[in-house]
Scaffold this motif. Structure first.
Motif, PDB file in Angstrom:
ATOM      1  N   LEU A 260      44.074  44.776  15.526  1.00 27.74           N
ATOM      2  CA  LEU A 260      43.824  43.337  15.595  1.00 27.74           C
ATOM      3  C   LEU A 260      42.849  43.057  16.737  1.00 27.74           C
ATOM      4  N   PRO A 261      41.819  42.228  16.493  1.00 30.29           N
ATOM      5  CA  PRO A 261      40.843  41.975  17.559  1.00 30.29           C
ATOM      6  C   PRO A 261      41.454  41.173  18.704  1.00 30.29           C
ATOM      7  N   ARG A 262      41.097  41.544  19.922  1.00 32.75           N
ATOM      8  CA  ARG A 262      41.514  40.749  21.085  1.00 32.75           C
ATOM      9  C   ARG A 262      40.236  40.252  21.740  1.00 32.75           C
ATOM     10  N   ARG A 263      40.117  38.933  21.828  1.00 32.92           N
ATOM     11  CA  ARG A 263      38.844  38.385  22.279  1.00 32.92           C
ATOM     12  C   ARG A 263      39.051  37.415  23.434  1.00 32.92           C
ATOM     13  N   PRO A 264      38.843  37.861  24.671  1.00 31.25           N
ATOM     14  CA  PRO A 264      38.977  36.918  25.783  1.00 31.25           C
ATOM     15  C   PRO A 264      37.849  35.884  25.731  1.00 31.25           C
ATOM     16  N   ALA A 265      38.191  34.608  25.850  1.00 33.20           N
ATOM     17  CA  ALA A 265      37.174  33.556  25.749  1.00 33.20           C
ATOM     18  C   ALA A 265      36.517  33.300  27.100  1.00 33.20           C
ATOM     19  N   LEU A 266      35.205  32.982  27.056  1.00 26.25           N
ATOM     20  CA  LEU A 266      34.445  32.621  28.252  1.00 26.25           C
ATOM     21  C   LEU A 266      34.091  31.133  28.146  1.00 26.25           C
ATOM     22  N   PRO A 267      33.563  30.526  29.208  1.00 28.23           N
ATOM     23  CA  PRO A 267      33.210  29.099  29.106  1.00 28.23           C
ATOM     24  C   PRO A 267      32.053  28.863  28.128  1.00 28.23           C
ATOM     25  N   CYS A 268      31.988  27.643  27.609  1.00 27.50           N
ATOM     26  CA  CYS A 268      30.908  27.237  26.700  1.00 27.50           C
ATOM     27  C   CYS A 268      29.571  27.267  27.447  1.00 27.50           C
ATOM     28  N   VAL A 269      28.537  27.831  26.806  1.00 30.37           N
ATOM     29  CA  VAL A 269      27.215  27.884  27.448  1.00 30.37           C
ATOM     30  C   VAL A 269      26.262  26.847  26.857  1.00 30.37           C
ATOM     31  N   GLY A 270      26.785  25.995  25.971  1.00 30.27           N
ATOM     32  CA  GLY A 270      25.973  24.893  25.442  1.00 30.27           C
ATOM     33  C   GLY A 270      24.858  25.322  24.502  1.00 30.27           C
ATOM     34  N   GLN A 311      36.090  29.213   9.919  1.00 32.18           N
ATOM     35  CA  GLN A 311      35.928  30.057  11.113  1.00 32.18           C
ATOM     36  C   GLN A 311      34.463  30.330  11.476  1.00 32.18           C
ATOM     37  N   ALA A 312      33.508  29.730  10.752  1.00 32.53           N
ATOM     38  CA  ALA A 312      32.099  30.026  11.052  1.00 32.53           C
ATOM     39  C   ALA A 312      31.775  29.699  12.510  1.00 32.53           C
ATOM     40  N   CYS A 313      32.318  28.592  13.030  1.00 33.17           N
ATOM     41  CA  CYS A 313      32.035  28.195  14.418  1.00 33.17           C
ATOM     42  C   CYS A 313      32.557  29.242  15.403  1.00 33.17           C
ATOM     43  N   SER A 314      33.762  29.739  15.163  1.00 35.82           N
ATOM     44  CA  SER A 314      34.344  30.740  16.075  1.00 35.82           C
ATOM     45  C   SER A 314      33.546  32.037  16.033  1.00 35.82           C
ATOM     46  N   ILE A 315      33.061  32.395  14.834  1.00 34.59           N
ATOM     47  CA  ILE A 315      32.341  33.668  14.691  1.00 34.59           C
ATOM     48  C   ILE A 315      31.022  33.634  15.454  1.00 34.59           C
ATOM     49  N   VAL A 316      30.305  32.499  15.397  1.00 36.48           N
ATOM     50  CA  VAL A 316      28.975  32.474  16.030  1.00 36.48           C
ATOM     51  C   VAL A 316      29.039  32.248  17.533  1.00 36.48           C
ATOM     52  N   CYS A 317      30.168  31.802  18.038  1.00 36.08           N
ATOM     53  CA  CYS A 317      30.228  31.419  19.457  1.00 36.08           C
ATOM     54  C   CYS A 317      30.059  32.647  20.362  1.00 36.08           C
ATOM     55  N   PRO A 318      29.004  32.679  21.194  1.00 39.28           N
ATOM     56  CA  PRO A 318      28.803  33.850  22.057  1.00 39.28           C
ATOM     57  C   PRO A 318      29.876  33.958  23.137  1.00 39.28           C
ATOM     58  N   SER A 319      30.567  32.853  23.406  1.00 38.44           N
ATOM     59  CA  SER A 319      31.632  32.886  24.411  1.00 38.44           C
ATOM     60  C   SER A 319      32.988  33.208  23.787  1.00 38.44           C
ATOM     61  N   GLN A 320      32.974  33.464  22.486  1.00 44.45           N
ATOM     62  CA  GLN A 320      34.184  33.860  21.755  1.00 44.45           C
ATOM     63  C   GLN A 320      35.322  32.848  21.911  1.00 44.45           C
ATOM     64  N   ILE A 321      34.942  31.586  21.892  1.00 49.07           N
ATOM     65  CA  ILE A 321      35.955  30.525  21.998  1.00 49.07           C
ATOM     66  C   ILE A 321      36.566  30.307  20.610  1.00 49.07           C
ATOM     67  N   PRO A 322      37.875  30.258  20.504  1.00 46.02           N
ATOM     68  CA  PRO A 322      38.500  30.037  19.186  1.00 46.02           C
ATOM     69  C   PRO A 322      38.351  28.575  18.749  1.00 46.02           C
ATOM     70  N   LEU A 323      37.130  28.238  18.328  1.00 45.43           N
ATOM     71  CA  LEU A 323      36.804  26.832  18.053  1.00 45.43           C
ATOM     72  C   LEU A 323      37.534  26.284  16.834  1.00 45.43           C
ATOM     73  N   ALA A 324      37.693  27.132  15.806  1.00 43.15           N
ATOM     74  CA  ALA A 324      38.361  26.636  14.595  1.00 43.15           C
ATOM     75  C   ALA A 324      39.788  26.198  14.928  1.00 43.15           C
ATOM     76  N   ALA A 325      40.441  26.966  15.800  1.00 38.80           N
ATOM     77  CA  ALA A 325      41.810  26.602  16.201  1.00 38.80           C
ATOM     78  C   ALA A 325      41.785  25.303  17.000  1.00 38.80           C
ATOM     79  N   ALA A 326      40.730  25.124  17.815  1.00 36.44           N
ATOM     80  CA  ALA A 326      40.619  23.894  18.608  1.00 36.44           C
ATOM     81  C   ALA A 326      40.434  22.689  17.685  1.00 36.44           C
TER      82      ALA A 326
END
Ligand code: SF4
Ligand code: SF4
Length: 340
Positions: A260-270, A311-326
């Motif tokens: 299972l992937p483990r992806r620590p999230a970083l801050p949004c870089v805009g 999940q397209a938003c979460s996949i493209v996010c370079p900061s690996q933020i779980p956006l779809a869940a948000a």
């Protein structure tokens, strides 16, 4: 214009061989039969056959007869058979088109007749795929879905932007309608892809509806220590814990996952990639900003109810933020189903 996300496609391993048939478990009863349709049956008879056969559209789980009635009421201008799989590891619809193109096309014609639509098209995965099946579909019109994910939502958006009222139905629902009309067969089977890094044999299986997922997974020869099994999609499917769960008409794939992937999230870089990827006009980074205030204003959670959890938003996010869940959380807050 939303552009989705480009994913690496891994369909060839399951497409390199023909669809295999998994024997039905003994406890499942034989498929129901009824009188086939006469030649030149009208819309009411075709809808009746779809209803008798209990056909469920694999695209969205909607009973086919209800969907066609809805299209008729909405005066849908164009009917499209979706013969591609937007999930990068799933190839069930593509395999059905390759091996049963005549059945899919005949079902599309019947469905169009049932809801009074004159224009119909087969949506295929690529130009190569169109060239491959064209000879089996004489007179058919095609369109190419495009390789970006989520292809179905992007196609719907494109068709809506062109101003046409288009209705989408699944390739397998089309083939099931042909079987119901020609042979009086109830929908009793479906084609499912078995794939994932936890499967050593990627394969498309024709399987009786009601068969336990365990039997389908076995066809993929899972490797020891497989950590999880997802159903529905390798991107946004759900993990199953009980493999006695039965296959349904909407089970498109069974994905064995080694780790299972483990992806620590970083801050949004805009960077705005999530906004460009979203096929539903949502601005995920803006939703995230609202949530991060700790007291989001429901009136500023724009369009979250339109999310399709692709999940397209979460996949493209370079900061690996779980956006779809948000976005999902924001939707619950907006509807008053969750506290901020
Ligand atoms: S998961 Fe929702 S917010 Fe994210 S890209 Fe898909 S539709 Fe848009
Ligand atoms: S993709 Fe990620 S980093 Fe880029 S704007 Fe969206 S949330 Fe921020």
């Amino acid at each position: 214009m939303p552009c989705g996300v480009k994913l690496e496609l891994e369909k060839e391993p399951s497409l390199k061989n023909r669809i295999i048939t998994i024997p039905a478990p003994k406890k499942l009863s034989a498929p129901k039969m009824f009188a086939p349709l006469r030649k030149k049956a009208g819309p009411a008879k075709i809808l009746g056959a779809a209803r008798m056969a209990g056909i469920v559209d694999e695209l969205d789980g909607e009973p086919l007869a209800e969907k066609l009635e809805r299209f008729a009421a909405a005066q849908t201008a164009e009917l499209i058979a979706v013969c591609f799989d937007e999930d990068p590891k799933t190839s069930a619809a593509q395999a059905v088109l390759r091996e049963n193109a005549d059945q899919v096309l005949a079902g599309l014609e019947l469905a169009a007749q049932a809801c009074g639509v004159r224009n119909r098209k087969i949506a295929a995965a690529s130009r190569e795929e169109v060239n491959r099946v064209r000879k089996d579909c004489p007179g058919a019109a095609f369109l190419v879905a495009g390789a970006r994910y989520p292809a179905v939502a992007l196609l719907q958006r494109k068709l809506a932007d062109q101003g046409g009222k288009a209705g989408l139905i699944g390739a397998q629902a089309c083939a099931a309608l042909t079987a119901a009309a020609d042979r009086g067969l109830a929908q009793s089977e479906t084609v499912v892809t078995v794939a994932g890094d936890g499967a050593s044999n990627w394969v498309n299986c024709r399987v009786r509806i009601g068969t336990p997922l365990r039997d389908v997974l076995a066809a993929g020869k899972p490797v020891p220590g497989t950590a999880a099994v997802a159903v529905g999609s390798s991107v946004n499917g759900r993990c199953v814990t009980d493999l006695s769960e039965p296959v349904t008409a909407v089970t498109r794939c069974v994905i064995a996952i080694k780790r299972l992937p483990r992806r620590p999230a970083l801050p949004c870089v805009g960077c705005g990639r999530c906004e460009r990827a979203c096929p539903r006009g949502i601005i995920p980074w803006l939703i995230l900003q609202q949530l991060e205030t700790g007291s989001p204003n429901p009136f500023r959670l724009f369009n979250v109810e339109r999310c399709i959890r692709c999940q397209a938003c979460s996949i493209v996010c370079p900061s690996q933020i779980p956006l779809a869940a948000a976005v999902e959380r924001a939707e619950k807050i907006k509807e008053g189903r969750s506290d901020p």
